[in-house]
Design a protein around this motif. Structure first.
Motif, PDB file in Angstrom:
ATOM      1  N   GLY A 171       0.818  -1.209   0.000  1.00  0.00           N
ATOM      2  CA  GLY A 171       0.000   0.000   0.000  1.00  0.00           C
ATOM      3  C   GLY A 171       0.847   1.252   0.000  1.00  0.00           C
ATOM      4  N   TYR A 172       1.896   1.275   0.781  1.00  0.00           N
ATOM      5  CA  TYR A 172       2.791   2.435   0.844  1.00  0.00           C
ATOM      6  C   TYR A 172       3.359   2.770  -0.532  1.00  0.00           C
ATOM      7  N   THR A 173       3.790   1.750  -1.270  1.00  0.00           N
ATOM      8  CA  THR A 173       4.421   1.971  -2.572  1.00  0.00           C
ATOM      9  C   THR A 173       3.417   2.518  -3.583  1.00  0.00           C
ATOM     10  N   GLU A 174       2.195   2.000  -3.571  1.00  0.00           N
ATOM     11  CA  GLU A 174       1.149   2.553  -4.442  1.00  0.00           C
ATOM     12  C   GLU A 174       0.902   4.028  -4.131  1.00  0.00           C
ATOM     13  N   SER A 175       0.795   4.334  -2.857  1.00  0.00           N
ATOM     14  CA  SER A 175       0.538   5.715  -2.443  1.00  0.00           C
ATOM     15  C   SER A 175       1.683   6.623  -2.860  1.00  0.00           C
ATOM     16  N   LEU A 176       2.918   6.166  -2.658  1.00  0.00           N
ATOM     17  CA  LEU A 176       4.086   6.981  -2.986  1.00  0.00           C
ATOM     18  C   LEU A 176       4.146   7.337  -4.464  1.00  0.00           C
ATOM     19  N   TRP A 177       3.993   6.326  -5.334  1.00  0.00           N
ATOM     20  CA  TRP A 177       4.196   6.551  -6.759  1.00  0.00           C
ATOM     21  C   TRP A 177       2.965   7.111  -7.468  1.00  0.00           C
ATOM     22  N   ILE A 178       1.785   6.663  -7.089  1.00  0.00           N
ATOM     23  CA  ILE A 178       0.577   7.092  -7.806  1.00  0.00           C
ATOM     24  C   ILE A 178      -0.019   8.365  -7.205  1.00  0.00           C
ATOM     25  N   LEU A 179      -0.180   8.386  -5.910  1.00  0.00           N
ATOM     26  CA  LEU A 179      -0.869   9.518  -5.293  1.00  0.00           C
ATOM     27  C   LEU A 179       0.068  10.693  -5.033  1.00  0.00           C
ATOM     28  N   GLU A 180       1.242  10.436  -4.501  1.00  0.00           N
ATOM     29  CA  GLU A 180       2.153  11.531  -4.166  1.00  0.00           C
ATOM     30  C   GLU A 180       2.947  12.013  -5.379  1.00  0.00           C
TER      31      GLU A 180
END
Length: 406
Positions: free
Chosen positions: A43-52
């Protein structure tokens, strides 16, 4: 693409069904994080690359940044985790926003990043599978007998030690330039190989048993200097995931280090294949002079082609998937167990890191051997002939076996 993300997540979450909190937070081995950490890291990696980084949004859960970042905490400090329910909520909240972005973004412009993230989850999902296997392996024999393991049997074939296929000298195309290809698979390039032979099947438990019963783990002549040094430290007497039962004789041996595979190959008068030899035998169609994405062609993997995607949650006989053969007639090159090669993990011509420098480049250190082919826990999005896995040669916790060459 959205469907693939949903399917992949469903398979990841299946691994946590009915899991207790102790298992969720347990560090089963010093080299691996708890399964709960891997779930949160997805989940952290998805948030980092897609959302942030892609959508420019602030971090949704800043309190988890240090915990779930790959370089945030040492592995032995990753045991103090949110509960499984809290982690599920964390993933669900991020995924809801990620899907919202996917529906409103031109996926073609960002497709390589999306495909990378799909494979990132696939890889961590497989790590979760083998950490859970480590935990099961540490249970008592009685507990293991009462677990989900069963022997998927088939008739033993005759004299499998002599089943080798000759690959004639010539050029082939190695690597992959597609959007699926990770940075270490690029770029596709021509390689010339002299004539060699390679086993039609991975080495089976029955074959490997001959090595163990002949004192293979006690005889220094079969081991390299580094391998013998490892053996004295490890004090291994058999593979990590060893089932000394005739029902398993036709299954591939697994849970072996590179050093064990190397010693067995020398014992039978052979050697391990190079990465290029393995890939040519698995992917090249000599008749049409063309590289196949998968051994059987360009059709994505199904349950008819190979043992993958936790279909059986265990190994299957090496001759179980006739429809998965390569053009040269090799069985089981994709799925079932990863296969050690004799090549160090290194860059290909025109290598360019993606999506960040450390993803592959950090491991071009002449300390990691290449493994090919995937295992029974590999997701279909990370399963192809050009895919490259890499581990230190002493590692045997992942689902690794091998086949020999000459």
């Amino acid at each position: 693409m959205i469907r693939a993300f949903v399917e992949c997540r469903a398979k990841t979450l299946e691994l946590f069904k009915n899991m207790d909190e102790a298992t969720f937070c347990l560090q089963a081995h010093p080299d691996f994080s708890p399964v709960g950490w891997h779930l949160g890291h997805i989940g952290y990696t998805e948030s980092l690359w897609i959302l942030e980084r892609n959508a420019g949004e602030p971090c949704l859960f800043p309190q988890y940044r240090q915990l779930y970042a790959a370089d945030g905490l040492p592995k032995n400090q990753r045991v103090k985790l949110p509960t499984l329910a809290e982690t599920r909520d964390y993933l669900d909240t991020i995924r809801e926003k990620v899907l919202y972005c996917m529906e409103r973004t031109d996926l073609k412009q960002q497709e390589r990043l999306w495909r990378f993230l799909l494979q990132h989850e696939s890889q961590h999902s497989e790590t979760i599978s083998f950490v859970l296997e480590l935990i099961r392996n540490q249970q008592s024999n009685q507990e293991k007998e009462n677990s989900w393991h069963f022997a998927y049997s088939s008739p033993l074939f005759s004299n499998p030690l002599n089943e080798m296929i000759q690959i004639r000298a010539g050029e082939f195309e190695m690597g992959n330039n597609s959007l699926d290809a990770l940075d270490n698979e690029r770029s596709a390039h021509k390689v010339y190989l002299d004539t060699y032979s390679i086993d039609r099947y991975p080495v089976t438990c029955k074959q490997y048993r001959i090595f163990t019963e002949s004192g293979g783990y006690k005889n220094k002549q079969w081991w390299s200097e580094a391998g013998w040094e490892w053996l004295q430290t490890e004090q291994a007497t058999q593979p990590l995931y060893w089932e000394d039962n005739p029902d398993w004789y036709n299954h591939p041996v697994w849970g072996v280090s590179y050093y064990e595979a190397e010693a067995y190959a020398k014992f039978v008068g052979k050697r391990l294949p190079t990465e290029a030899e393995w890939e040519k035998a698995a992917s090249w169609d000599e008749k049409v002079k063309c590289r196949r994405i998968y051994p059987w062609g360009d059709e994505p993997p199904t349950a008819e082609h190979c043992n993958h995607n936790n279909i059986h949650n265990q190994t299957t006989p090496v001759n179980a998937y006739s429809s998965g053969q390569s053009a040269y007639g090799l069985y089981d090159t994709l799925g079932n167990v990863w296969e050690w090669t004799d090549s160090w993990f290194d860059r290909y011509p025109d290598f360019q890191h993606y999506p960040y420098k450390g993803y592959s480049q950090t491991y071009f250190d002449n300390e990691h051997k290449v493994l090919k082919g995937g295992s029974w826990a590999t997701r279909p999005w990370a399963l192809r002939c050009s895919f490259r896995n890499w581990y230190h040669p002493h590692m045997r916790q992942m689902f690794a076996g091998f086949r020999c060459a000459a």
